[in-house]
Design an enzyme around this catalytic site. Structure first.
Site, PDB file in Angstrom:
ATOM      1  CD  GLU A 319      -3.024  -0.932   2.268  1.00 37.33           C
ATOM      2  OE1 GLU A 319      -4.221  -1.079   1.956  1.00 37.33           O
ATOM      3  OE2 GLU A 319      -2.634  -0.679   3.416  1.00 37.33           O
ATOM      4  CB  CYS A 403      -9.123   3.509   6.381  1.00 35.74           C
ATOM      5  SG  CYS A 403      -8.346   2.821   4.905  1.00 35.74           S
TER       6      CYS A 403
END
Length: 621
Positions: A319, A403
């Site tokens: 990520e 998120c």
């Protein structure tokens, strides 16, 4: 670092106008979003979608469709059962609450305020007597607190602190702030010089503690934030991150002391939150070595690791970042949260320096990387934002790891706080061109600034200056890096305006009520080439107009061979008004030889029927 930056970056500035907390020691102060009413169509429509759909989606997913709120109810002893979901799900609750609280400031909603009161009561009851608060550990692993630095205990706590501060500002109530203070005091008892070492595996607590310092005036929270930053890079880390061969300490920016950072590494969101926290602490503690590190790593991010959309983090495996110039299009990760982090960090860098290059990047990330993360209706979301799709990548109603939706929800209501800044004798800085009515103080005089514009669709901006009395001060207008030609007039008289090295035009005079400034930014269609070291874009070009990156979408290219679509030096472009769900936007009609094609703003793709998309188009030399 140049001498001008050294001389200005730690100047003392008065408190945030309208706020009671101690002032951040940046050399400029943002005008808070509660003093800015957004009036233009572009951002008003985004804020309306947020109020009508995004908030309600976050609320429904938090308390009805998932176990997030139930985890707090269980930890409070009001329901049987263990923790369900991901170990950092608490943070999504807090981010949703922060978004609701921010929305209350400019859009009071008694139902939402009452809902927050209910949630806060659960959270307060779930907090342990010593101040600890984390439902995953309280319910499932009560004896394993603080045993794995990756497990987001401080990350969740940081988001709780931010939400509590937002709630306090919105309502004046102390109920949530008391929880935050109790938690932060608990951290101070457990960690610090002579106590336990700790490296937060996911940064967030650092910037949150600085906010708590400003909200309470208690310097121990600032000192704890500084201590946590200084823990990094000294082999204190332990847990899953440090044990994984393909991760290691660089994954969470723990490989070198923060003042020695020069190259971007690891997880993109963690890096952005780290740099934001470093900037906040550096602004308070006179840490030029932090600022120098931030300037070094900024160049590495922006010039070698950033997409044209302002997105960062090309690799899905971590990520985050891989190697310089590795910027694939279909495989681009570009997490929405990372683009929000770019906004947070670049805004802080501008507050240090008043250099428009940071706002250029902030604007690019905001208009392209962030806004693409939410549908036009406000009810569906991207976690990952590729620059090319074969038609299988679509926004989702929610995610297991959620998120991004909750982060977008807390970001959008705060957009007004990025438009203006005040820097003492340097005057007022107009950083973003957003139709708005703002109030601020300059030279001990109140001022109303009214901005009218149809930006980003055209470059005409009108500013009406309304001081309570005639007042002399510099008015700094940002000239975006993409703008090659502009004109400025005051009360109808053209000015011989010059763009300064820091990217602003400075208009200094005694301003009277009713004075009008017109700024006209030339906004042609641009054909953009990538750095030749980006292999993915060799032989390709992208289209940009103003701050917006454009793309082609399959639904506009009916009966055409997708793979034959290309640009050349002879290609021509014309802006036209879009229709349907894109009504109010400007699309671009392109022509190459006998072929025509349509480009739409990148942030607006995947809002119609499913289909292909690409930003970088083949270019025939």
């Amino acid at each position: 670092m140049n001498n001008v930056l050294k001389s200005i970056m730690f100047a003392l500035i008065a408190a945030l106008f309208g706020c009671s907390e101690p002032a951040l020691q940046y050399s400029a102060q943002p005008v808070p979003f509660n003093q800015v009413k957004i009036t233009d169509h572009f951002w008003s429509s985004r804020l309306q979608a947020h109020a009508n759909a995004t908030l309600e989606t976050c609320i429904a997913q938090t308390q009805d469709s998932t176990e997030r709120i139930n985890n707090f109810i269980k930890a409070a002893g009001l329901m049987e059962g263990g923790h369900e979901g991901i170990y950092f799900d608490d943070s999504d609750v807090y981010k949703a609450m922060e978004g609701i609280a921010y929305s209350l400031i400019n859009n009071p909603n008694p139902e939402h305020e009452a809902l927050l009161d209910i949630w806060i009561a659960y959270i307060a009851k779930a907090q342990q007597p010593d101040g600890y608060l984390n439902t995953f550990y309280t319910l499932n692993h009560p004896d394993d607190r603080w045993t794995d630095m990756e497990k987001h205990e401080m990350y969740c706590g940081g988001h709780m602190i931010e939400a509590a501060i937002a709630h306090h500002k919105a309502t004046g109530k102390n109920s949530f702030l008391d929880v935050a203070v109790k938690f932060a005091d608990y951290l101070g008892n457990e960690f610090g010089p002579g106590k336990k070492h700790w490296v937060a595996g996911h940064q967030e607590i650092e910037l949150a503690l600085v906010k708590l310092y400003h909200e309470t005036g208690d310097k121990k929270y600032l000192d704890l934030s500084y201590w946590l930053l200084e823990e990094r890079g000294h082999a204190h880390g332990k847990g899953e991150i440090w044990e994984k061969n393909n991760w290691g300490p660089a994954y969470c920016q723990d490989d070198v002391p923060v003042s020695e950072i020069s190259d971007i590494k690891g997880h993109a969101v963690r890096a952005m939150y780290l740099f934001s926290g470093m900037a906040d602490v550096a602004a308070e503690k006179d840490l030029p070595e932090y600022v120098a590190a931030l300037e070094r790593v900024w160049e590495d991010v922006v010039y070698r690791n950033m997409y044209i959309t302002g997105g960062i983090g090309s690799s899905g495996s971590n990520e985050g970042f891989s190697v310089d110039y590795d910027l694939p299009n279909k495989e681009a990760y570009c997490e929405t949260c990372a683009s929000i982090g770019m906004v947070l960090w670049n805004n802080r860098m501008n507050l240090f320096s008043q250099d428009a290059k940071y706002i250029d990047v902030m604007e690019r990330s905001m208009y392209n990387g962030v806004l693409s993360g939410m549908s036009l209706e406000g009810d569906r979301f991207f976690y990952v934002n590729p620059l090319e799709s074969e038609g299988h990548h679509h926004r989702q109603a929610w995610f297991g790891c959620a998120c991004c939706p909750s982060n977008v929800s807390r970001f959008l209501p705060s957009v007004g706080g990025y438009i203006y800044a005040v820097a003492g004798a340097k005057g007022i800085f107009v950083n973003l061109y957003v139709g708005s009515d703002a109030t601020m103080e300059i030279e001990n005089s109140k001022l109303e600034l009214v901005q009218k514009t149809n930006y980003p669709w055209d470059g005409m901006i009108e500013l009406e200056i309304q001081p309570e009395k005639e007042t002399g001060f510099p008015l700094n207008l940002r000239i975006p890096g993409w703008c090659k030609s502009f004109s400025v007039s005051i009360n109808g008289q053209k000015e011989d305006a010059v763009k300064h090295e820091n990217g602003y035009v400075v208009l200094e005079r005694n301003w009277k009520k009713g004075d009008k400034v017109e700024l006209n930014l030339d906004m042609p269609v641009e054909v953009v080439a990538a750095d030749p070291r980006v292999e993915a874009n060799i032989g390709k070009r992208a289209i940009q107009r103003g701050p917006l990156v454009y793309c082609v979408e399959g639904s506009d290219q009916a009966n055409k061979n997708w793979n034959d679509l290309q640009l050349s030096e002879a290609s021509t472009f014309q802006t036209t008004n879009a229709s349907g769900i894109l009504s109010g936007m400007k699309e671009i009609q392109g022509t190459t030889g006998d072929e025509t094609f349509t480009l739409i703003p990148y942030f607006a793709w995947d809002n119609r029927e499913a289909g292909r998309m690409k930003v970088w188009l083949d270019y025939n030399e």
